[in-house]
Design a protein around this motif. Sequence first.
Motif: not given
Length: 348
Positions: A44-55, A94-105
Amino acid sequence: MAVQYGLRTRDASGVVTLDTTVTPIRSLKMMTVTGNGEFDQYFSIPEIQASSFVVVDTLEDRGEFTYSPAAWYSAGSLQLRQPLTSTWQVLILSSGADAPGTAGTYGIRARNNNILTQIDAVNRALTIRYNGQFQIGQQSGTINLWADINFPAPITTYERPLVFLNAADYMMVGNFSVKGSPGNWTGFRLRAYPYPQHGSAWTSFMTIRWFCSSYQAGAVETGAYGARVRDANGVLLFATTMNITSLSGQPASNSFVQAGTSLPGAGGANAPSQQMPWTGSYDDYVLANALFSCTNVVQTNQPIRANFGGWWPGNRSILQMYCENGSGINPLTANGRTLFAARPMRSL
């Protein structure tokens, strides 16, 4: 021309070094998973989203017998086949369109319509460290089946760097491995698999271009034009003098299908043919990690099987793969869920 929002930087000669209208590949998470010995294991890896790609990659160097498990993924889940009890590297990209920003970075964020470019301590850009060219195969009786490439200096990331391959035309390669160990990756090696069934091109050397990408920041020239990103501790994360690895296409299907003509082998063995639609462009490189590494089928007296493939002469519409099969029955399937097409943001 439509209005383009975002960020663009140039060097002293006017060459564009960063353009946020071009989609970069960036990291969402890098982690490891450990097998429990089961045939199929699910994580179980919640960070994998429908548009993610995994290596899914190995952290070991077993020479020409380096192998990675077959991998499939869907939103929130990763499946590995025969992971044994080894530890495997998982890169969620990620190609950049699907990931939320990380506050404080600290970092850069720019959005152009559906393209989000974000570079910070969490969402790191994959940048090109080294590149080159070599010839492999056979020509006029000269045989050079192995390429052994050394990086100018080791890459010191824990995760294996990603190696991308392209070719002037015909390419059939396998037995891929990255040399070294976590924190000290020194190069890569692979083997040519030219076959007469592929026409006259098999008698000529394959001319292969490559580049190696990682999340480790390279050296930056003092006084260089552009922008730099540092974290809260002042550590350099990115500079526009670095060449970003940009996404040029994910596979048109999620896995290879049995198609095409198998290659014959000795004693009734063969290498079944599998195919996947490709981008059609000679500018696109294919990720070598995992795809061209061997497969371990465990239960047989010849557990390590070679995956090899690439492109037929004059054809970039299909990515062709084969997997050695000692018995001639129950063919294995190439590991097609952990690959993608990429190209440099600017010319090498």
